[in-house]
Design an enzyme around this catalytic site. Structure first.
Site, PDB file in Angstrom:
ATOM      1  N   GLY A 133       0.829  -1.209   0.000  1.00 54.38           N
ATOM      2  CA  GLY A 133       0.000   0.000   0.000  1.00 54.38           C
ATOM      3  C   GLY A 133       0.862   1.257   0.000  1.00 54.38           C
ATOM      4  N   SER A 134       1.964   1.219   0.715  1.00 52.18           N
ATOM      5  CA  SER A 134       2.829   2.403   0.778  1.00 52.18           C
ATOM      6  C   SER A 134       3.375   2.752  -0.607  1.00 52.18           C
ATOM      7  CB  SER A 134       4.001   2.158   1.738  1.00 52.18           C
ATOM      8  OG  SER A 134       3.522   1.886   3.029  1.00 52.18           O
ATOM      9  N   ASN A 152      -7.148   4.661   9.270  1.00 53.90           N
ATOM     10  CA  ASN A 152      -6.658   3.420   9.866  1.00 53.90           C
ATOM     11  C   ASN A 152      -6.723   3.402  11.392  1.00 53.90           C
ATOM     12  OD1 ASN A 152      -4.672   5.373   8.834  1.00 53.90           O
ATOM     13  ND2 ASN A 152      -3.205   4.251  10.072  1.00 53.90           N
ATOM     14  N   GLN A 163      -7.675   0.703   4.071  1.00 51.48           N
ATOM     15  CA  GLN A 163      -8.494   0.234   5.191  1.00 51.48           C
ATOM     16  C   GLN A 163      -9.944  -0.008   4.784  1.00 51.48           C
ATOM     17  OE1 GLN A 163      -7.577  -0.670   8.246  1.00 51.48           O
ATOM     18  NE2 GLN A 163      -5.433  -0.092   8.050  1.00 51.48           N
ATOM     19  N   GLY A 182      -2.619  -5.910   0.136  1.00 48.14           N
ATOM     20  CA  GLY A 182      -3.072  -7.283   0.336  1.00 48.14           C
ATOM     21  C   GLY A 182      -3.207  -7.706   1.793  1.00 48.14           C
ATOM     22  N   HIS A 183      -2.253  -7.251   2.638  1.00 45.80           N
ATOM     23  CA  HIS A 183      -2.189  -7.868   3.975  1.00 45.80           C
ATOM     24  C   HIS A 183      -3.291  -7.421   4.921  1.00 45.80           C
ATOM     25  CE1 HIS A 183      -0.033  -4.742   6.556  1.00 45.80           C
ATOM     26  NE2 HIS A 183       0.133  -4.219   5.361  1.00 45.80           N
ATOM     27  N   THR A 216      10.270  -7.831 -11.826  1.00 47.01           N
ATOM     28  CA  THR A 216       9.624  -9.109 -12.133  1.00 47.01           C
ATOM     29  C   THR A 216       8.450  -9.315 -11.181  1.00 47.01           C
ATOM     30  OG1 THR A 216      11.732  -9.975 -12.876  1.00 47.01           O
ATOM     31  CG2 THR A 216      10.037 -11.603 -12.358  1.00 47.01           C
ATOM     32  N   CYS A 259       2.454   1.302  12.618  1.00 45.44           N
ATOM     33  CA  CYS A 259       3.650   1.900  12.037  1.00 45.44           C
ATOM     34  C   CYS A 259       4.306   2.855  13.015  1.00 45.44           C
ATOM     35  CB  CYS A 259       3.297   2.664  10.771  1.00 45.44           C
ATOM     36  SG  CYS A 259       1.957   1.918   9.889  1.00 45.44           S
TER      37      CYS A 259
HETATM   38  N1  PLP Z   1      -2.580   3.327   3.992  1.00 43.15           N
HETATM   39  C1  PLP Z   1      -3.294   2.988   5.083  1.00 43.15           C
HETATM   40  C2  PLP Z   1      -4.572   3.702   5.370  1.00 43.15           C
HETATM   41  C3  PLP Z   1      -2.847   1.963   5.922  1.00 43.15           C
HETATM   42  O1  PLP Z   1      -3.551   1.633   7.011  1.00 43.15           O
HETATM   43  C4  PLP Z   1      -1.634   1.299   5.607  1.00 43.15           C
HETATM   44  C5  PLP Z   1      -1.088   0.258   6.503  1.00 43.15           C
HETATM   45  O2  PLP Z   1      -1.244   0.294   7.702  1.00 43.15           O
HETATM   46  C6  PLP Z   1      -0.942   1.690   4.449  1.00 43.15           C
HETATM   47  C7  PLP Z   1      -1.447   2.707   3.670  1.00 43.15           C
HETATM   48  C8  PLP Z   1       0.337   1.039   4.066  1.00 43.15           C
HETATM   49  O3  PLP Z   1       0.124  -0.241   3.527  1.00 43.15           O
HETATM   50  P1  PLP Z   1       1.329  -1.289   3.492  1.00 43.15           P
HETATM   51  O4  PLP Z   1       1.517  -1.773   4.895  1.00 43.15           O
HETATM   52  O5  PLP Z   1       0.857  -2.370   2.566  1.00 43.15           O
HETATM   53  O6  PLP Z   1       2.513  -0.566   2.962  1.00 43.15           O
END
Ligand code: PLP
Length: 390
Positions: free
Chosen positions: A72-73, A152, A180, A201-202, A238, A325
């Site tokens: 996601g980041s 989140n 989220q 995904g996670h 890849t 985080c």
């Molecule tokens: N955006 C939001 C709202 C999130 O809650 C998170 C993860 O906690 C992320 C982005 C980042 O996702 P990833 O952990 O897959 O980098």
């Protein structure tokens, strides 16, 4: 066996057995590079194409609007930096919100160094933003709006469809971080009217380390990762075939599970009611109306969230304070500060996030363990001794 309750689904989720099963062949016999022309390479590339098609249809997109990323980041960074850089000749003003994930806020920090100006929309005590506030922040040089679908930490759900319509009326690219929201709410890019949308995904029972960026056809976005011609020349590297296949399966299961959200919201509501009634000096953070079904965030006066997490862990309960985080930092959560909490209340806050894997027995267990743990911590607090007992 001692009881274990995982109530931190906003931090991450367990890989679903069905997801793992779909992935396994691509971690063993089907190891071909999707760019290779021979048969095991073609098998990998066909698996990616099928996953892309499935994901696109599940979120109302076209397959060639789906880009696979590492998380996601990365999706957040690519959408924001890519759209800003591609449109820099038109203007250098961006609008976002104060309580975005750090992947968004820190991407904005990088863009500031490149000469972009950022407006941060404030949120109210419920964690909401009025569409009029967005309208008022738009300038002739605004090129991008980045606004999360759901927060989140406090679970606030923003009116993204209305916000995207405002952006469209001004011909400004609109990006939403739906990391989220996905799996908790219906997510359809066509209905929302967004230009770009990020997924991870996670959070939906796929593995950590796979994400998606949806980019609507016609939206200009500069590359973030240059390399071979993967992802139609837009994202080198890849492809992570097994994880891509797993993500598609996880999303399918998440969409099938959406009707279960009512049950989860009812469990969450019971937890909220009971916590507030059983524990004095406790208060729900954020509004309950537009909120993710499994999210609960409570402030307990006179205690430290970190100690609370450790004692809950000893009782077999996984929860968090602030976002995962930021557990490495002792800064109070920027999200809780943004809704008006003073730092000491932000420090004493607990986030519990439920999913379909939680049961009423889990809620009972949390309600059995949490009040005495809070009391134990308060009994050690000099402030509680002075103020709280009176
Ligand atoms: N955006 C939001 C709202 C999130 O809650 C998170 C993860 O906690 C992320 C982005 C980042 O996702 P990833 O952990 O897959 O980098």
């Amino acid at each position: 066996m001692s009881k274990f309750v995982y109530a931190d689904h906003a931090a991450t989720t367990r890989v679903a057995p069905e997801v793992l099963e779909e992935m396994l062949p691509y971690l063993s016999s089907e190891y071909g590079n999707p760019s290779s022309l021979y048969s095991i390479g073609r098998a990998s590339s066909l698996a990616i194409a099928a996953a892309r098609e499935k994901i696109a249809s599940l979120i109302g997109a076209k397959p060639n609007e789906i880009y696979f990323t590492s998380c996601g980041s990365e999706s957040d960074n690519w959408a924001i930096k890519g759209a800003a850089r591609a449109n820099a000749a038109k203007g250098r003003h961006i609008i976002t919100t104060v309580y975005e994930h750090h992947a968004v806020l820190h991407a904005m920090d990088s863009l500031k160094k490149e000469g972009f100006e950022i407006t941060y929309l404030k949120v109210d005590a419920d964690g909401q933003i009025a569409p009029e506030a967005l309208e008022a922040a738009i300038r002739p040089d605004t090129v991008l709006i980045a606004m999360m679908y759901a927060n989140n930490e406090i679970g606030s759900v923003l009116p993204i469809r209305e916000m995207a319509a405002i952006a469209k009326a001004h011909k400004i690219t609109f990006f939403t971080d739906a990391v989220q929201a996905i799996g908790n709410l219906p997510v359809n890019v066509a209905e929302l009217g967004v230009d770009m949308l990020a997924l991870s995904g996670h959070k939906i029972h796929a593995p950590k380390g796979i994400g998606v960026l949806y980019v609507r056809t016609g939206v200009r976005i500069a590359n973030l990762i240059d390399g071979g011609g993967q992802e139609r020349g837009k994202r080198g590297g890849t492809e992570n075939v097994a994880y891509i296949v797993g993500l598609a399966k996880a999303l399918e299961l998440a969409v099938e599970g959406l009707p279960d959200m009512e049950r989860i919201a009812a469990m969450r509501d019971r937890l909220a009611r009971e916590i507030v009634s059983r524990i004095p000096y406790s208060r729900i953070n954020g509004g309950m109306e537009h909120r993710l079904p499994g999210n609960l965030n409570v402030a307990f006066e006179f205690i430290e969230g970190e100690s609370l997490i450790l004692l809950l862990d000893m009782a077999g309960i996984c929860a968090s304070t602030g976002s995962a985080c930021s557990t490495a930092s002792l800064e109070p959560s920027h999200v809780l500060l943004s809704i008006g909490l003073p730092p000491e209340k932000a420090h004493g806050s607990l986030r519990l996030t439920l999913s379909h894997e939680n049961t009423e027995e889990d809620v009972d267990y949390i309600l059995e363990k949490l009040p005495p743990i809070v009391q134990r911590l308060r009994d050690m607090s000099p402030l509680y001794e002075q103020v709280g007992k009176n």
